[in-house]
Write an enzyme that holds these catalytic residues in place. Structure first.
Site, PDB file in Angstrom:
ATOM      1  N   ALA A 254      -9.810 -45.046 -53.146  1.00 13.81           N
ATOM      2  CA  ALA A 254      -9.770 -45.631 -54.492  1.00 13.81           C
ATOM      3  C   ALA A 254      -9.257 -47.092 -54.438  1.00 13.81           C
ATOM      4  O   ALA A 254      -9.981 -48.082 -55.225  1.00 13.81           O
ATOM      5  CB  ALA A 254      -8.683 -44.890 -55.154  1.00 13.81           C
TER       6      ALA A 254
ATOM      7  N   LYS B 108      -2.775 -47.306 -55.265  1.00 12.88           N
ATOM      8  CA  LYS B 108      -2.110 -46.939 -54.060  1.00 12.88           C
ATOM      9  C   LYS B 108      -2.709 -46.020 -53.266  1.00 12.88           C
ATOM     10  O   LYS B 108      -2.504 -45.716 -51.962  1.00 12.88           O
ATOM     11  CB  LYS B 108      -0.489 -46.725 -54.206  1.00 12.88           C
ATOM     12  CG  LYS B 108       0.144 -48.310 -54.604  1.00 12.88           C
ATOM     13  CD  LYS B 108       1.638 -47.932 -54.432  1.00 12.88           C
ATOM     14  CE  LYS B 108       2.423 -49.075 -55.002  1.00 12.88           C
ATOM     15  NZ  LYS B 108       3.753 -48.826 -54.895  1.00 12.88           N
TER      16      LYS B 108
ATOM     17  N   LYS C 294      -6.646 -36.010 -64.305  1.00 15.42           N
ATOM     18  CA  LYS C 294      -7.062 -34.545 -64.080  1.00 15.42           C
ATOM     19  C   LYS C 294      -7.119 -34.562 -62.450  1.00 15.42           C
ATOM     20  O   LYS C 294      -6.593 -33.542 -61.720  1.00 15.42           O
ATOM     21  CB  LYS C 294      -8.040 -34.074 -64.785  1.00 15.42           C
ATOM     22  CG  LYS C 294      -8.564 -32.778 -64.401  1.00 15.42           C
ATOM     23  CD  LYS C 294      -9.441 -32.381 -65.239  1.00 15.42           C
ATOM     24  CE  LYS C 294      -9.149 -31.824 -66.649  1.00 15.42           C
ATOM     25  NZ  LYS C 294     -10.392 -31.294 -67.463  1.00 15.42           N
ATOM     26  N   THR C 295      -8.262 -35.427 -61.781  1.00 13.10           N
ATOM     27  CA  THR C 295      -8.285 -35.456 -60.356  1.00 13.10           C
ATOM     28  C   THR C 295      -7.017 -35.797 -59.489  1.00 13.10           C
ATOM     29  O   THR C 295      -6.687 -35.306 -58.666  1.00 13.10           O
ATOM     30  CB  THR C 295      -9.436 -36.137 -59.952  1.00 13.10           C
ATOM     31  OG1 THR C 295      -9.282 -37.646 -60.385  1.00 13.10           O
ATOM     32  CG2 THR C 295     -10.711 -35.845 -60.520  1.00 13.10           C
TER      33      THR C 295
ATOM     34  N   GLY D 143      -4.290 -39.351 -51.984  1.00 10.55           N
ATOM     35  CA  GLY D 143      -4.784 -37.965 -51.178  1.00 10.55           C
ATOM     36  C   GLY D 143      -3.912 -37.487 -50.319  1.00 10.55           C
ATOM     37  O   GLY D 143      -3.657 -36.312 -49.975  1.00 10.55           O
ATOM     38  N   GLU D 144      -2.909 -38.239 -49.733  1.00 10.78           N
ATOM     39  CA  GLU D 144      -1.918 -37.845 -48.560  1.00 10.78           C
ATOM     40  C   GLU D 144      -0.540 -37.740 -49.093  1.00 10.78           C
ATOM     41  O   GLU D 144       0.100 -36.829 -48.351  1.00 10.78           O
ATOM     42  CB  GLU D 144      -2.135 -38.757 -47.525  1.00 10.78           C
ATOM     43  CG  GLU D 144      -3.611 -38.483 -47.013  1.00 10.78           C
ATOM     44  CD  GLU D 144      -3.979 -39.630 -45.871  1.00 10.78           C
ATOM     45  OE1 GLU D 144      -3.821 -39.298 -44.832  1.00 10.78           O
ATOM     46  OE2 GLU D 144      -4.649 -40.537 -46.230  1.00 10.78           O
TER      47      GLU D 144
ATOM     48  N   GLY E 291     -12.138 -32.307 -45.875  1.00 14.25           N
ATOM     49  CA  GLY E 291     -12.240 -33.119 -44.855  1.00 14.25           C
ATOM     50  C   GLY E 291     -11.071 -33.016 -44.219  1.00 14.25           C
ATOM     51  O   GLY E 291     -10.724 -32.588 -43.107  1.00 14.25           O
TER      52      GLY E 291
ATOM     53  N   ILE F 168      -2.880 -44.914 -61.914  1.00 13.47           N
ATOM     54  CA  ILE F 168      -3.526 -43.514 -61.612  1.00 13.47           C
ATOM     55  C   ILE F 168      -4.829 -43.624 -62.221  1.00 13.47           C
ATOM     56  O   ILE F 168      -5.308 -43.791 -63.582  1.00 13.47           O
ATOM     57  CB  ILE F 168      -2.838 -42.275 -62.054  1.00 13.47           C
ATOM     58  CG1 ILE F 168      -1.560 -42.444 -61.346  1.00 13.47           C
ATOM     59  CG2 ILE F 168      -3.528 -41.085 -62.308  1.00 13.47           C
ATOM     60  CD1 ILE F 168      -1.511 -41.963 -59.835  1.00 13.47           C
ATOM     61  N   LEU F 169      -6.070 -43.413 -61.697  1.00 15.56           N
ATOM     62  CA  LEU F 169      -7.393 -43.521 -62.353  1.00 15.56           C
ATOM     63  C   LEU F 169      -7.774 -42.446 -63.025  1.00 15.56           C
ATOM     64  O   LEU F 169      -8.967 -42.523 -64.122  1.00 15.56           O
ATOM     65  CB  LEU F 169      -8.323 -44.053 -61.310  1.00 15.56           C
ATOM     66  CG  LEU F 169      -7.956 -45.093 -60.250  1.00 15.56           C
ATOM     67  CD1 LEU F 169      -8.923 -45.557 -59.131  1.00 15.56           C
ATOM     68  CD2 LEU F 169      -7.706 -46.581 -61.042  1.00 15.56           C
TER      69      LEU F 169
END
Ligand code: MOS
Length: 740
Positions: free
Chosen positions: A511, A702, A634-635, A705-706, A240, A630-631
């Protein structure tokens, strides 16, 4: 608790995706559906003088050719004009005006996709064209200062101290203008929608959207329906990047057409049509000034940014934010000007503002480091902001020093010669550059529910969206950890407005927002289950204290006597209930008033440049980020790497080129709009600092994605300077700019 959060769990949705069973928006098997194709404008400015549809109407299997001449008029979008108030305007065939290239001006609906494509070619349009207004540089004086900057809605100008005085007392000054080009989102999956009128008053939309509830609200308001009469379904997205945040014209057009033909309508935006009616990143012009003492202390910082907005809506590419807050500078000013242009609506694209803003600021910082003959990292550390100099607040947490250290060590930065053009292998010039990354931490109200079902499995629901980022996976991990069960025992559902309401998956907030809601709902259910166990006389935990009950290994038991326990299924089956549910209404508190919340990072790049031909490649890149908890390792790594790779793309490849005479996109295809392929990308390493932040949100994340794209293009451009001694201030850094 089984410490699942943080583990590099494989994607929950990986198997259905690689086996082709994941159903994307256009693929939903809706009976009786017909196909719509948009006709878009070939001019950028003017009016439709005539539009001839007879031939198209007579073409094979055509059911409808809709233009402004025969379209239903929608009062909620009727009043749009050049003077309409700012907003997310859509062009849905309400009048004959053309504001930008590839604006929707017609819609052809046929029984098959092929017939619709063929008939769309038969629509004949005559225009009264006016000269397109698309050039930023020559039209700066026509710009205006918007009230609000983008993003968090900060003011569009800022000022502290006296920049002129700061520049006067400086030993070194850098005053330069930096440019970033138009960029168009090109997710693997372009936009697509299926509109189904279930009844005259109820609409179901299968949409490729980052925000199902936003889409529901927009569609409902346009058709004057209560939101509860619109259902939006979006289980999978092929990316997206901000383009699928707003609800654009094609969604409304599909619903209009479905009503007209009384059939479900499928509408796919074609790749060339991505350059037009579905948003883009504005070109920016950033005038930056930095003053510094010879010891490296910054005495002044300024960024005056100009960007485009459309003729009908307002969007600010808020590139000034990093200049305000990233470095200690008591004399600081920023301003934003936007210029109305015959371009589609500029909009959110991955780190809107921060991606462009960190390019200009971090290249200017690099220029100053050379002027001072200082190491670029040392120069940044000299001006490290211990508190937020913009909002005058403490950071909720900031591990940027650690990011510089870890990424720098991993990269081998200490071996870097200060001089430009000092590393060479044969005919290849080698350069090392770095930059700082920053992205705000956002959170919005979000809801979630968690159920224990009679068969002992857990169902966790939150509207939300998974853009390909890993939402399914991290939410499953969060819930499974709370219940002490395997992720396989949890079924997490998203992507449907019948589920609990959640915010748009934009601003890197899913998240933090929905992750927190899922955690709170899971904890609420967990507490209910413990209460059930200790108050149920037949339970082996009857009469135990709540603290003595553990949920682990798929069962509940007494910590003091682990043999005394039972399965979830045993517990619920005695209760006679079909399910037990916990819910959460999670929203931000007052933490934003007390703390300034950002994720930070540092990126280091190595480029190799052909000394004769100027061809650049990034051979290695190391980024280290500090983004709270960090959840999923890997992702998360994929998110950081994806951002860094897009930064390389921004630095070297991407530019949507507009013909200034015709106002047309020149390269609206993936052959000529360059994005990197695998062979373009060298070694990418993404590291992170384990950061515990108790102030930001319950889950402690936090958002990631960006931030990966921020600073990345500057690190590459700075490495190009280090390799060649040639400073390129307008992206992308193409070979013509290096050899001329
Ligand atoms: Mo993002 S550009 O906020 O989807």
């Amino acid at each position: 608790m089984n410490n699942l959060i943080g583990q590099p769990l494989d994607r929950i949705d990986g198997r259905v995706k690689v086996t082709g069973r994941a159903v994307y928006a256009y693929e939903h098997d809706v009976p009786n559906a017909v196909y719509a194709v948009m006709v878009t404008s070939s001019i950028a400015n003017g009016r439709i003088a005539s539009i001839e549809t007879h031939e198209a109407e007579r073409a094979r299997s055509v059911l409808l050719v809709m233009t402004h001449q025969n379209s239903p008029k929608l009062p909620a979008v009727q009043d749009q004009s050049e003077t309409s108030p700012p907003g997310r305007a859509v062009q849905v065939l309400q009048d004959d005006r053309v504001y930008y290239p590839n604006q929707p001006i017609g819609l052809v609906v046929a029984e098959t996709f092929v017939d619709a494509v063929a008939a769309a070619q038969l629509v004949q349009v005559q225009y009264q064209a006016r000269p397109p207004q698309v050039d930023l540089e020559s039209r700066l004086s026509q710009g205006y200062t918007p009230k609000k900057s983008g993003g968090g809605g900060a003011p569009s100008t800022s000022k502290r101290g006296d920049v002129e005085a700061g520049l006067k007392e400086a030993d070194q000054r850098i005053e330069q203008v930096y440019w970033t080009p138009f960029q168009v989102h090109n997710p693997m999956e372009p936009h697509a929608t299926i509109a189904v009128w279930d009844t005259a008053q109820h609409l179901t939309i299968y949409d490729a959207t980052q925000g199902i509830f936003g889409a529901r609200g927009r569609v409902a308001s346009v058709f004057a329906l209560p939101p509860s009469n619109v259902r939006v379904i979006s289980p999978y997205l092929g990316g997206g990047f901000g383009s699928k945040g707003p609800t654009w014209s094609h969604v409304i057009l599909a619903a209009m057409a479905a009503k007209q033909v009384n059939r479900p309508v499928k509408l796919a935006v074609t790749r060339p049509q991505m350059f037009g009616p579905v948003g883009l990143r504005s070109q920016t012009r950033q005038a930056i000034a930095i003053g510094a003492k010879s010891d490296g202390t910054i005495t002044a910082l300024r960024n005056d940014t100009a960007s485009h907005t459309s003729m009908f809506g307002e969007f600010v590419e808020a590139a000034t934010l990093p200049t305000r807050m990233l470095y200690q500078s008591s004399n600081n000013s920023t301003s934003q000007v936007i210029v109305r242009s015959n371009i589609g609506q500029s909009s959110y694209m991955r780190a809107p503002g921060e991606a462009t803003g960190t390019f200009a600021l971090e290249v200017a910082m690099d220029e100053m480091a050379y002027a001072l003959k200082m190491d670029p990292v040392a120069f940044r550390l000299k001006n490290y902001a211990e508190t937020d100099p913009d909002e005058n607040k403490p950071w909720s947490s900031k591990s940027l020093r650690e990011c510089y250290r870890q990424a720098g060590e991993r990269f081998g930065w200490s071996r870097r010669p200060l001089e430009a053009r000092s590393m060479r292998e044969g005919n290849t010039l080698i350069g090392w550059g770095m930059a700082t990354s920053v992205y705000p931490t956002r959170r919005s109200e979000s809801h979630a529910s968690a159920r224990l079902n009679a068969d002992g499995t857990f169902s966790v629901d939150a509207g939300s969206q998974d853009l390909g980022t890993g939402t399914y996976t991290i939410m499953t991990q969060i819930a499974a950890e709370s219940f002490g069960v395997s992720p396989r025992q949890v079924r997490f559902r998203l992507g449907d407005t019948i589920l609990p309401e959640t915010p748009v998956s934009g601003g890197s907030q899913t998240a933090a927002s929905t992750g927190s809601a899922v955690q709170l709902a899971s904890q609420a259910l967990r507490e209910k289950l413990i209460q059930m166990a200790i108050t149920d006389a037949q339970s082996p935990m009857s009469g135990a204290s709540a603290q003595d009950v553990a949920l682990e290994g798929g069962r509940l038991y007494r910590r003091s006597d682990p043999a005394k326990g039972e399965t979830f299924q045993q517990l619920i089956s005695r209760s006679g209930q079909a399910y037990v549910e916990g819910t959460a209404d999670s929203k931000p508190g007052s933490e934003k008033e007390s703390y300034s919340m950002y994720a930070f990072g540092a990126q280091f790049a190595e480029v190799r440049v052909d000394a004769d031909l100027g061809e650049v490649s990034v051979s290695r890149m190391v980024g280290c980020f500090a983004a709270g908890k960090i959840l999923n390792a890997k992702t998360a790594r994929s998110q950081f790497m994806g951002g860094m790779i897009w930064g390389i793309s921004m630095a070297l490849y991407e530019e949507a080129a507009v013909d200034k005479r015709l106002g047309r996109w020149v390269n609206n295809n993936l052959a000529e709009y360059h994005v990197p392929v695998n062979a373009d990308i060298g070694q990418i390493e993404a590291l992170w600092v384990d950061e515990v932040d108790h102030h930001i949100n319950p889950i402690g994340a936090k958002g990631i994605g960006e931030i990966g794209i921020t600073g990345a293009s500057a690190a590459v451009a700075n490495a190009v300077f280090h390799a060649t001694g040639k400073r390129v201030r307008d992206l992308p850094v193409t070979l013509d700019k290096l050899i001329i």
